[in-house]
Design a protein around this motif. Structure first.
Motif, short mmCIF file in Angstrom:
data_model
loop_
_atom_site.label_atom_id
_atom_site.label_comp_id
_atom_site.label_asym_id
_atom_site.label_seq_id
_atom_site.Cartn_x
_atom_site.Cartn_y
_atom_site.Cartn_z
N ASP B 71 -41.72 25.70 125.39
CA ASP B 71 -42.79 24.46 125.95
C ASP B 71 -43.84 24.25 125.00
N LYS B 72 -44.30 25.18 124.32
CA LYS B 72 -45.39 25.20 123.44
C LYS B 72 -45.12 24.40 122.02
N ASP B 75 -44.86 20.51 123.33
CA ASP B 75 -46.04 19.72 123.37
C ASP B 75 -47.08 20.07 122.31
N LYS B 76 -46.67 20.76 121.49
CA LYS B 76 -47.58 20.92 120.01
C LYS B 76 -48.73 22.10 120.29
N ARG B 77 -48.47 22.74 121.35
CA ARG B 77 -49.63 23.82 121.55
C ARG B 77 -49.31 24.77 120.40
N LYS B 79 -47.69 24.66 116.60
CA LYS B 79 -47.04 23.59 115.48
C LYS B 79 -47.19 24.08 114.13
N GLU B 83 -50.76 30.34 112.41
CA GLU B 83 -50.24 31.70 112.37
C GLU B 83 -49.81 32.27 113.52
N ARG B 101 -46.53 34.61 119.56
CA ARG B 101 -47.92 34.19 119.80
C ARG B 101 -48.86 33.52 118.68
N LYS B 102 -49.68 32.64 119.10
CA LYS B 102 -50.63 32.43 118.09
C LYS B 102 -51.62 33.32 117.77
#
Lengths: 455, 106
Positions: B71-72, B75-77, B79, B83, B101-102
């Motif tokens: 889902d991330k 919606d480009k949470r 991208k 990192e 995880r980012k």
């Protein structure tokens, strides 16, 4: 197919259709016809809402605080101006800005505590007036189809740092009650990374409420955009609305009277939030160099649900000293109950002259690793002239109020045993009382009966 | 005859042990921090991401199947260029994400 089955199917179909229709935003047609122009579009039906929103903590990042010692009750406190060692800065000293390029970095980067603020940064934390009302990013909380790549900082022609927004009609056409995603986009990233600060994931695997399909705002139910919050000792700012388990559950929620007898002195969370997570220690005096050339505070972390909480009496008032932020309370205080907490310890610079924790502007250490330069810059911003930085540690108790479990809740033998979950000595019990409390005699008959019934 | 049966049994046991242990070894969990080079959405239930490992500089291809991360991507949470802190299993030569995880936060 019998007539009864056919009618039932039709009725169920009608109900489902009604439910879908009820969820659809009534302004959809208007937006389709006129497009989305930001809050002015919302205000066509929700008149006055923008002005109302500017008074909430989501916008002001501060409020008056009446349950914390050693602060001025007339002033407002929150991430706008607080200093503690999970963040060591605030919206003032770490206002969103372009960080000077690190020698080994490819490009500059943007960073700031207020990067999640739902404005456009020109209208920032606590701003008021028509420009602020027009700057609200309603869709970041309410759209189910928001393009988050648009919500990024950039510099305009005049050199102002702006936070972009997705104001597309497409995003506006999916307006709904905020989902877990809307809330967690900002709230999971606090403290320097995903799940670093609060250390919980609101997912079906980790939380019984999430497993039931509930979303954040089912408990944090907004009233005029004011969001109720609990009494986390480290979460001071609030919208004047409070939240507790008993808003939905009763004071005697268990079938077993033996458990219900505990609720007067044991908070629900103590048995039903058995794990916590996220960062447990951080050093702001020494920053680690990352592969991208920039630096970040040295941070020790665990995943959500990987850390065991500690337990303490808490009467919902907070001890606030330079070396300690945590619960006040006592066994003898009838307003106190035993609660679980996540312990966090952070190292920062304290002012030798007055013992207070000094804030840090992250821009200098982020690009060079020089943490004292960050202290100097923050002191300049805040107008502090008389200071001498010395490193030291601060302990912070975070409330443990999510990751709620029913299936894995503590039972009698988890606490009523030698070296059990609760440290009865630290909680103020005498040796004689501890002997009694840690003896199976306390629960044996009850648990044996229950076991017989279950099998 | 008795001796032959024992030898066969011992060999079978040895073979089973080798298979079992090699199975464990092939499902080793690997941790890396790297930058996203490419995200390919293969289906609503699967994406293939190329991460450039910060330590080695090499590209690692990882399959992501968990709904939260997918889902991330949608919606480009998350991208290209972000990192990522990632844990993955490399069972059967396929790198399957266990944590994605980012690294960035506020």
């Amino acid at each position: 197919m019998s007539t009864k089955v056919l009618l039932s199917t039709l009725f169920a179909g009608l109900l489902a259709t009604a439910a879908v229709e009820a969820k659809e935003h009534s302004g959809k047609g208007y937006i389709e016809k006129n497009g989305y122009k930001g809050p002015e579009t919302c205000e066509v039906c929700h008149a006055g809402t923008a002005k109302q929103f500017l008074k909430t903590v989501h916008w002001t990042h501060a409020s008056k605080v009446d349950n914390v010692e050693n602060i001025d009750p007339k002033q407002e406190y929150g991430m706008k101006n607080r200093i503690y060692t999970m963040c060591n800065g605030n919206d003032i000293v770490n206002n969103l800005k372009e960080i000077p390029k690190a020698p080994d970095a490819k490009a500059t980067k943007f960073s700031g505590c207020n990067s999640c603020h739902p404005g456009n940064h020109l209208s920032d934390v606590g701003s008021t007036g028509p420009a602020a009302e027009a700057a609200i990013d309603c869709l970041v909380c309410h759209s189910q189809d928001y393009d988050f790549s648009k919500r990024a900082p950039y510099k305009d022609d005049q050199g102002n740092v702006i936070i972009g927004q997705d104001r597309s009609t497409k995003a506006a056409l999916s307006i709904a009650k905020p989902t877990v995603k809307n809330c967690m986009t900002c709230h999971e990233a606090a403290g320097g990374g995903v799940y670093v600060k609060r250390g919980f994931a609101f997912t079906a695997e980790n939380d019984v409420h999430a497993a039931k399909g509930m979303v954040c705002v089912d408990c944090h139910k907004a009233d005029k955009h004011r969001i109720p919050t609990g009494f986390d000792p480290n979460n001071w700012a609030h919208d004047g609305l409070r939240l507790s388990c008993t808003d939905c559950h009763t004071e005697k929620p268990h079938k077993e009277e033996a458990y219900n007898r505990h609720t007067a002195r044991i908070a629900c969370q103590t048995c039903h939030v058995t794990r916590t997570g996220g960062s447990f220690a951080k050093d702001f005096t020494v920053w680690e160099k990352l592969s991208n050339g920039y630096y970040e505070p040295t941070t020790l972390r665990r995943e959500a649900n990987e850390t065991v909480p500690v337990y303490a009496w808490y009467n919902k008032t907070v001890a606030n000293r330079p070396d300690f932020i945590g619960p006040k309370g006592d066994r003898k205080d009838s307003k106190s109950r035993i609660y679980p907490f996540k312990i966090f310890q952070g190292k920062g610079y304290f002012n030798k002259k007055d013992g207070q924790l000094l804030a840090m502007d992250f821009a200098p250490p982020m690009s060079t690793g020089n943490t004292l330069a960050g202290v100097t810059s923050a002191a300049n911003i805040m107008g502090i002239k008389d200071y001498e930085p010395v490193p030291g540690w601060q302990t912070v108790y975070f409330g443990s109020n999510h990751l709620v479990t029913k299936a894995k809740a503590l039972t009698c033998n988890n606490c009523h045993a030698p070296n059990g979950v609760l440290n009865f000595q630290n909680l103020g019990y005498s040796a004689e009382e501890i002997n009694k409390l840690t003896n199976p005699e306390v629960y044996f008959e009850y648990m044996a009966k229950k076991q017989r019934e279950e099998w | 005859m008795k001796k032959a049966v024992s030898v066969v049994m011992a060999l079978a046991l040895l073979t089973m042990s080798i298979i079992s242990f090699s199975g464990v070894a092939s499902a080793e969990e690997v941790k890396l921090i790297g930058v996203i080079e490419k995200i390919e959405i293969k289906s609503p239930k699967e994406a293939v991401v190329t991460l450039k490992d910060n330590k080695t500089g090499k590209n690692v291809v990882i399959t992501v199947t968990d709904d939260l991360t997918l889902d991330k991507f949608k919606d480009k949470r998350i991208k290209d260029g972000d990192e990522i802190r990632c844990k993955y299993d490399n069972e059967g030569g396929k790198n399957t994400s266990k944590l994605f995880r980012k690294t960035a936060g506020c």
